[in-house]
Design a protein around this motif. Structure first.
Motif, mmCIF file in Angstrom:
data_model
loop_
_atom_site.group_PDB
_atom_site.id
_atom_site.type_symbol
_atom_site.label_atom_id
_atom_site.label_comp_id
_atom_site.label_asym_id
_atom_site.label_seq_id
_atom_site.Cartn_x
_atom_site.Cartn_y
_atom_site.Cartn_z
ATOM 1 N N THR A 101 0.660 -1.254 -0.021
ATOM 2 C CA THR A 101 0.091 0.096 -0.065
ATOM 3 C C THR A 101 0.796 1.126 0.093
ATOM 4 O OG1 THR A 101 -1.743 -1.195 1.134
ATOM 5 C CG2 THR A 101 -1.552 1.036 1.069
ATOM 6 N N SER A 104 3.266 1.504 -3.318
ATOM 7 C CA SER A 104 2.179 1.633 -4.840
ATOM 8 C C SER A 104 1.617 3.236 -4.643
ATOM 9 C CB SER A 104 1.132 0.646 -4.662
ATOM 10 O OG SER A 104 1.522 -0.854 -4.707
ATOM 11 N N SER A 161 7.085 -7.114 -2.097
ATOM 12 C CA SER A 161 6.036 -6.163 -2.082
ATOM 13 C C SER A 161 6.570 -4.584 -1.445
ATOM 14 C CB SER A 161 4.949 -6.537 -0.798
ATOM 15 O OG SER A 161 5.683 -6.487 0.483
ATOM 16 N N ASN A 168 -1.776 -2.218 -8.635
ATOM 17 C CA ASN A 168 -2.280 -1.284 -7.524
ATOM 18 C C ASN A 168 -1.751 0.077 -7.753
ATOM 19 O OD1 ASN A 168 -3.201 -3.474 -6.099
ATOM 20 N ND2 ASN A 168 -1.459 -3.640 -5.196
ATOM 21 N N MET A 172 -4.033 3.496 -8.067
ATOM 22 C CA MET A 172 -3.953 4.530 -7.079
ATOM 23 C C MET A 172 -3.716 5.924 -8.296
ATOM 24 S SD MET A 172 -1.980 3.039 -4.109
ATOM 25 C CE MET A 172 -2.772 2.523 -2.656
ATOM 26 N N THR A 212 -9.215 -0.305 -0.713
ATOM 27 C CA THR A 212 -9.403 -1.153 -1.727
ATOM 28 C C THR A 212 -8.221 -1.827 -2.100
ATOM 29 O OG1 THR A 212 -11.122 0.548 -2.627
ATOM 30 C CG2 THR A 212 -10.126 -1.341 -4.172
ATOM 31 N N VAL A 213 -7.122 -1.167 -2.318
ATOM 32 C CA VAL A 213 -5.695 -1.823 -2.524
ATOM 33 C C VAL A 213 -5.418 -2.686 -1.283
ATOM 34 C CG1 VAL A 213 -3.298 -1.574 -2.987
ATOM 35 C CG2 VAL A 213 -4.999 -0.360 -4.065
ATOM 36 N N THR A 217 -4.695 -6.812 -1.572
ATOM 37 C CA THR A 217 -3.583 -7.320 -1.248
ATOM 38 C C THR A 217 -3.848 -8.230 -0.063
ATOM 39 O OG1 THR A 217 -2.299 -5.217 -1.630
ATOM 40 C CG2 THR A 217 -1.334 -6.909 -0.197
#
Length: 294
Positions: A101, A104, A161, A168, A172, A212-213, A217
């Protein structure tokens, strides 16, 4: 009438006339039918989790168990290290949610707001990585992590990650681009730098897409099977999905399917609960719409 407007009651449906009324009825019939079809495997799994193993695969299917074996859910914890596997999955999921998160979001902010000659080229290069099948990079990645000595650790499942995820980043970026640039310009005039604009202006407005992301994930890594299967060999480090797979081997090929089904249903609870509580954020994030009130 707007066909996209939901019907909230039968009284409202009765007020419709002619073609609109029949279209709405057909739409809801199709939606309900599709829902029932997709719910059949889940219903069968729930039914199987309350049956003895010999009753699960009977033909024709018996949806209601002759004897409800609630002990399947008890045996799941006494005969199977469910808590340990769930804890391992939580560790992997937590760090992936945080790193994916944040990374990204930062990259998406750069693509959405900073202007330089290679902006579009670099963005398309990021999107192009989505076209590469995972199987193509599987062996090189394993060799690299093996050379680093990371095999049988969580590092190969977490460290990638930290560099974001192309899909993602795309979501975004599109969301951030809906936020007026005038807010950034006003903040610059007031003396804010890019980091302050990101954290104090853009981030609060991007809460729906961030959540949402995070949910995407969570679902991916909670249900991930291939990654742990390749990199982990110590049963004490297995996440939940790999632990469920190992249940048959642990019992020398004699699987207690009732207990396995009970464990599978239990593993479904976290992602279903997360979706139920945060559904409104998912819908707002997918719409890719930013709104500003003031």
């Amino acid at each position: 009438m707007n066909q996209n407007k939901p019907i909230k009651s039968l009284k409202e449906l009765k007020t419709l006339k002619g073609k609109d009324k029949y279209l709405i009825i057909i739409k809801y019939i199709l939606l309900i039918s599709a829902t029932v079809i997709f719910m059949i495997p889940l219903a069968w799994t729930i039914s199987g989790s309350l049956k003895a193993s010999g009753e699960i695969f009977t033909v024709p299917i018996t949806w209601i168990p002759s004897v409800f074996k609630w002990e399947n859910y008890v045996n799941m914890f006494t005969s199977f290290p469910m808590v340990r596997y769930a804890f391992n999955s939580t560790i992997i999921v937590f760090f992936n949610m945080v790193f994916v998160t944040i990374s990204s979001f930062i990259v998406a902010y750069g693509f959405a707001r900073f202007r330089h000659p290679l902006n579009q080229t670099l963005f398309f290069a990021v999107l192009a990585t989505m076209m590469i099948p995972e199987q193509v990079t599987l062996v090189p990645q394993f060799l690299m992590f093996s050379w680093l000595g990371w095999v049988n650790t969580y590092l190969p499942l977490i460290v990638p990650s930290m560099f974001g995820a192309a899909f993602n980043i795309f979501l975004m970026r599109q969301f951030i681009m809906t936020i007026p640039r005038e807010l950034d310009e006003s903040a610059y005039i007031d003396g804010c730098n890019s980091f302050q604009i990101l954290t104090k202006i853009i981030a609060p407005l991007c809460v729906p897409i961030i959540i949402t992301v995070g949910i995407f994930t969570f679902n991916f890594h909670w249900n991930d099977f291939l990654g742990p299967l390749i990199y982990l060999s110590d049963p004490n480090k297995f996440p939940l999905q790999l632990g469920l797979y190992s249940l048959d081997g642990e019992r020398q090929g004699i699987t207690d399917y009732g207990m396995l089904f009970a464990a599978s249903i239990t593993a479904l609870i976290p992602p279903l609960a997360l979706f139920a509580f945060l559904q409104q954020y998912i819908m707002a994030g997918i719409k890719l719409g930013g709104s500003v009130k003031g």
